[in-house]
Design a protein around this motif. Structure first.
Motif, PDB file in Angstrom:
ATOM      1  N   TYR A 125      15.153  66.307  46.528  1.00  0.00           N
ATOM      2  CA  TYR A 125      16.028  65.399  45.767  1.00  0.00           C
ATOM      3  C   TYR A 125      17.440  65.403  46.339  1.00  0.00           C
ATOM      4  O   TYR A 125      18.031  64.342  46.564  1.00  0.00           O
ATOM      5  CB  TYR A 125      16.046  65.809  44.292  1.00  0.00           C
ATOM      6  N   ILE A 126      17.980  66.594  46.600  1.00  0.00           N
ATOM      7  CA  ILE A 126      19.309  66.676  47.204  1.00  0.00           C
ATOM      8  C   ILE A 126      19.295  66.055  48.598  1.00  0.00           C
ATOM      9  O   ILE A 126      20.260  65.409  49.029  1.00  0.00           O
ATOM     10  CB  ILE A 126      19.789  68.144  47.280  1.00  0.00           C
ATOM     11  N   GLY A 127      18.166  66.212  49.309  1.00  0.00           N
ATOM     12  CA  GLY A 127      18.039  65.554  50.603  1.00  0.00           C
ATOM     13  C   GLY A 127      18.114  64.041  50.477  1.00  0.00           C
ATOM     14  O   GLY A 127      18.711  63.368  51.322  1.00  0.00           O
ATOM     15  N   GLY A 128      17.508  63.477  49.426  1.00  0.00           N
ATOM     16  CA  GLY A 128      17.634  62.041  49.170  1.00  0.00           C
ATOM     17  C   GLY A 128      19.063  61.644  48.892  1.00  0.00           C
ATOM     18  O   GLY A 128      19.542  60.594  49.344  1.00  0.00           O
ATOM     19  N   SER A 251      19.067  70.960  53.083  1.00  0.00           N
ATOM     20  CA  SER A 251      18.732  71.027  51.656  1.00  0.00           C
ATOM     21  C   SER A 251      17.296  71.460  51.456  1.00  0.00           C
ATOM     22  O   SER A 251      16.996  72.359  50.657  1.00  0.00           O
ATOM     23  CB  SER A 251      18.966  69.663  50.998  1.00  0.00           C
ATOM     24  N   ALA A 252      16.372  70.793  52.172  1.00  0.00           N
ATOM     25  CA  ALA A 252      14.957  71.142  52.044  1.00  0.00           C
ATOM     26  C   ALA A 252      14.694  72.564  52.562  1.00  0.00           C
ATOM     27  O   ALA A 252      13.936  73.333  51.956  1.00  0.00           O
ATOM     28  CB  ALA A 252      14.101  70.129  52.801  1.00  0.00           C
ATOM     29  N   TRP A 253      15.325  72.923  53.683  1.00  0.00           N
ATOM     30  CA  TRP A 253      15.131  74.248  54.272  1.00  0.00           C
ATOM     31  C   TRP A 253      15.683  75.343  53.363  1.00  0.00           C
ATOM     32  O   TRP A 253      15.037  76.371  53.142  1.00  0.00           O
ATOM     33  CB  TRP A 253      15.798  74.291  55.645  1.00  0.00           C
ATOM     34  N   ALA A 254      16.887  75.112  52.816  1.00  0.00           N
ATOM     35  CA  ALA A 254      17.482  76.106  51.920  1.00  0.00           C
ATOM     36  C   ALA A 254      16.646  76.275  50.662  1.00  0.00           C
ATOM     37  O   ALA A 254      16.545  77.377  50.107  1.00  0.00           O
ATOM     38  CB  ALA A 254      18.913  75.697  51.555  1.00  0.00           C
ATOM     39  N   GLY A 255      16.026  75.176  50.185  1.00  0.00           N
ATOM     40  CA  GLY A 255      15.147  75.285  49.025  1.00  0.00           C
ATOM     41  C   GLY A 255      13.962  76.189  49.297  1.00  0.00           C
ATOM     42  O   GLY A 255      13.600  77.036  48.463  1.00  0.00           O
ATOM     43  N   ARG A 256      13.348  76.040  50.468  1.00  0.00           N
ATOM     44  CA  ARG A 256      12.222  76.906  50.823  1.00  0.00           C
ATOM     45  C   ARG A 256      12.668  78.358  50.981  1.00  0.00           C
ATOM     46  O   ARG A 256      11.981  79.289  50.539  1.00  0.00           O
ATOM     47  CB  ARG A 256      11.562  76.411  52.106  1.00  0.00           C
ATOM     48  N   LEU A 257      13.824  78.557  51.631  1.00  0.00           N
ATOM     49  CA  LEU A 257      14.339  79.917  51.788  1.00  0.00           C
ATOM     50  C   LEU A 257      14.661  80.555  50.439  1.00  0.00           C
ATOM     51  O   LEU A 257      14.424  81.752  50.230  1.00  0.00           O
ATOM     52  CB  LEU A 257      15.594  79.903  52.665  1.00  0.00           C
ATOM     53  N   SER A 258      15.186  79.748  49.511  1.00  0.00           N
ATOM     54  CA  SER A 258      15.519  80.272  48.184  1.00  0.00           C
ATOM     55  C   SER A 258      14.275  80.709  47.440  1.00  0.00           C
ATOM     56  O   SER A 258      14.272  81.749  46.755  1.00  0.00           O
ATOM     57  CB  SER A 258      16.266  79.198  47.377  1.00  0.00           C
ATOM     58  N   ASP A 259      13.219  79.911  47.541  1.00  0.00           N
ATOM     59  CA  ASP A 259      11.966  80.296  46.894  1.00  0.00           C
ATOM     60  C   ASP A 259      11.425  81.601  47.470  1.00  0.00           C
ATOM     61  O   ASP A 259      10.783  82.392  46.772  1.00  0.00           O
ATOM     62  CB  ASP A 259      10.914  79.191  47.057  1.00  0.00           C
ATOM     63  N   ARG A 260      11.668  81.842  48.749  1.00  0.00           N
ATOM     64  CA  ARG A 260      11.095  83.015  49.416  1.00  0.00           C
ATOM     65  C   ARG A 260      11.998  84.239  49.329  1.00  0.00           C
ATOM     66  O   ARG A 260      11.529  85.347  49.038  1.00  0.00           O
ATOM     67  CB  ARG A 260      10.821  82.684  50.884  1.00  0.00           C
ATOM     68  N   TYR A 261      13.311  84.052  49.589  1.00  0.00           N
ATOM     69  CA  TYR A 261      14.206  85.211  49.719  1.00  0.00           C
ATOM     70  C   TYR A 261      15.205  85.353  48.569  1.00  0.00           C
ATOM     71  O   TYR A 261      15.917  86.353  48.503  1.00  0.00           O
ATOM     72  CB  TYR A 261      14.988  85.127  51.036  1.00  0.00           C
ATOM     73  N   LEU A 295      27.755  71.245  61.775  1.00  0.00           N
ATOM     74  CA  LEU A 295      27.553  72.566  61.209  1.00  0.00           C
ATOM     75  C   LEU A 295      28.104  72.660  59.786  1.00  0.00           C
ATOM     76  O   LEU A 295      27.487  73.261  58.893  1.00  0.00           O
ATOM     77  CB  LEU A 295      28.231  73.624  62.092  1.00  0.00           C
ATOM     78  N   TYR A 296      29.254  72.067  59.586  1.00  0.00           N
ATOM     79  CA  TYR A 296      29.895  72.048  58.275  1.00  0.00           C
ATOM     80  C   TYR A 296      28.975  71.367  57.257  1.00  0.00           C
ATOM     81  O   TYR A 296      28.768  71.858  56.141  1.00  0.00           O
ATOM     82  CB  TYR A 296      31.220  71.306  58.395  1.00  0.00           C
ATOM     83  N   THR A 297      28.401  70.226  57.663  1.00  0.00           N
ATOM     84  CA  THR A 297      27.520  69.462  56.785  1.00  0.00           C
ATOM     85  C   THR A 297      26.253  70.242  56.472  1.00  0.00           C
ATOM     86  O   THR A 297      25.786  70.276  55.320  1.00  0.00           O
ATOM     87  CB  THR A 297      27.170  68.118  57.445  1.00  0.00           C
ATOM     88  N   PHE A 298      25.680  70.870  57.496  1.00  0.00           N
ATOM     89  CA  PHE A 298      24.463  71.666  57.312  1.00  0.00           C
ATOM     90  C   PHE A 298      24.705  72.779  56.289  1.00  0.00           C
ATOM     91  O   PHE A 298      23.913  72.975  55.358  1.00  0.00           O
ATOM     92  CB  PHE A 298      24.028  72.254  58.655  1.00  0.00           C
ATOM     93  N   GLY A 299      25.783  73.524  56.458  1.00  0.00           N
ATOM     94  CA  GLY A 299      26.073  74.625  55.545  1.00  0.00           C
ATOM     95  C   GLY A 299      26.390  74.163  54.142  1.00  0.00           C
ATOM     96  O   GLY A 299      25.925  74.753  53.157  1.00  0.00           O
ATOM     97  N   TYR A 300      27.155  73.072  54.043  1.00  0.00           N
ATOM     98  CA  TYR A 300      27.529  72.579  52.717  1.00  0.00           C
ATOM     99  C   TYR A 300      26.302  72.163  51.907  1.00  0.00           C
ATOM    100  O   TYR A 300      26.135  72.568  50.752  1.00  0.00           O
ATOM    101  CB  TYR A 300      28.490  71.396  52.833  1.00  0.00           C
ATOM    102  N   PHE A 301      25.431  71.337  52.483  1.00  0.00           N
ATOM    103  CA  PHE A 301      24.294  70.848  51.722  1.00  0.00           C
ATOM    104  C   PHE A 301      23.311  71.970  51.398  1.00  0.00           C
ATOM    105  O   PHE A 301      22.676  71.966  50.338  1.00  0.00           O
ATOM    106  CB  PHE A 301      23.591  69.710  52.464  1.00  0.00           C
TER     107      PHE A 301
END
Length: 378
Positions: A125-128, A251-261, A295-301
């Motif tokens: 959703y955040i990715g959208g 956003s999608a990657w951080a969501g998966r990492l959050s579920d795991r770590y 890089l800024y955008t990647f980290g922020y989202f």
């Protein structure tokens, strides 16, 4: 929900790449011109809590559908303003109308998606949202070069109406929604429980600082890039927002990492990535500046997606109000910090702006590290 998030943020941020042109057209300075964006985000911030209360009483789906439809019509009207005051008023009305969708979206996903998939769902959703914000900005800059800022807003308004029709037809009905009392006493009781949770309080503060820092950079990047030595055209400045694709990925990657770590382990790391990106933009070479913004955008989202999911998971049955409080802080940050960093730009150029933005990010990082320490202790 991806379509709804996409359309919401395409409409809300369509004026951001047009700020230099609006500044010239209406004879206003950079900080004042930024109100063409900040008026919308500020109005959204103030309307999110009332909208969340309405969603608790009358349902998520109905509110989201009407919000997007009304906002698309207002967006189209923005192409026909005759002075900057009218522009600010319409952008404020746009933000107020749009508030219904993000106010209900996080609660809707929290109710309809199983807990072990909520991180991924929120990331998508955040990715959208990120892809919509990028598309509105890129298309706005391109259309402004081809025609004018009026053409840009008119075309985006029409596309918003088409997206609202698709959203209206496709959104599944709620299966797990249960109406809650909207009496002032019940709302105040819920708010007291939410603010008694120190993690939620600091997540709200993180949202304020993150969005303010993000807007501070993107609002004035166009002013830097249209000036020497870059001298970029509006379409080229708009193309910088293609970097929002990095936000969709993170956003999608951080969501998966959050579920795991765990969210407490992901949040601070994403903030560090954003700080590294900000430092990289201090170099003069255009490609290095673009790399820094990426890089800024990647980290922020990644950080925003993590915060959003954490709020919804931690708030439980009060997730609608908690999400609205988080988003209110988030968009208030974009409106206040995003505008006041214009003073840093006017006074100190990119260096002054970076110091102001970096200060916000460092404060958010401190909060994230504190929450990580408290989570590990518990």
């Amino acid at each position: 929900m991806f379509i709804g998030g996409f359309a919401t943020f395409a409409l809300l941020y369509a004026t951001q790449p047009l700020l230099p042109e609006l500044s010239r057209e209406f004879g206003v300075g950079a900080a004042w011109a930024s109100l063409a964006v900040s008026a919308g985000t500020g109005a959204m911030a103030f309307m999110l809590i009332p909208a969340s209360i309405l969603s608790d009483r009358y349902g998520r789906v109905r509110l989201m559908k009407w919000s997007l439809a009304l906002a698309a019509v207002i967006a189209l009207a923005g192409a026909f303003v005759t002075d900057f005051t009218q522009m600010i008023v319409l952008r404020a009305l746009l933000g107020a109308a749009l508030a219904g969708l993000p106010a209900a979206a996080m609660a809707y996903l929290g109710e309809e998606i199983s807990p072990n998939a909520q991180g991924r769902a929120m990331g998508l959703y955040i990715g959208g949202n990120a892809l919509g914000g990028m598309s509105g900005r890129v298309l706005g800059g391109l259309l402004a070069d081809v025609g004018s800022w009026r053409v840009a807003l008119a075309v985006l308004g029409v596309l918003g109406i088409l997206a609202a029709i698709a959203f209206w037809r496709a959104l599944p009905a709620s299966s797990h929604f249960r109406a809650r009392s909207v009496s002032p006493r019940a709302v105040c009781d819920d708010a007291r429980v939410i603010f008694a949770d120190s993690h939620l309080r600091w997540l709200f503060a993180c949202g304020f600082l993150l969005m303010g820092a993000f807007f501070g950079l993107y609002n004035y990047a166009g002013f830097r890039l249209e000036a020497p030595p870059y001298n970029l055209a509006q379409s080229a400045i708009g193309a910088i927002f293609l970097l929002y694709l990095m936000g969709s990925l993170s956003s999608a990657w951080a969501g998966r990492l959050s579920d795991r770590y765990g969210r407490h382990n992901v949040l601070w790391a994403m903030m560090v990535v954003a700080l590294v990106g900000l430092a990289t933009t201090q170099f003069e070479h255009l490609l290095v500046v673009i790399l820094g913004i990426a890089l800024y955008t990647f980290g922020y989202f990644g950080a925003h997606s993590t915060c959003s999911g954490w709020v919804g998971r931690r708030a439980g049955e009060r997730r609608a109000l908690a999400s609205a409080l988080y988003l209110s802080a988030y968009y208030l940050g974009s409106s206040l910090v995003g505008t006041f960093t214009g003073l840093a730009w006017d006074g100190g150029g990119w260096t002054g702006l970076s110091l102001a933005v970096g200060g916000c990010l460092l404060a958010a990082l401190g909060l994230a590290l504190w929450m990580r320490a408290m989570t590990r202790k518990s």
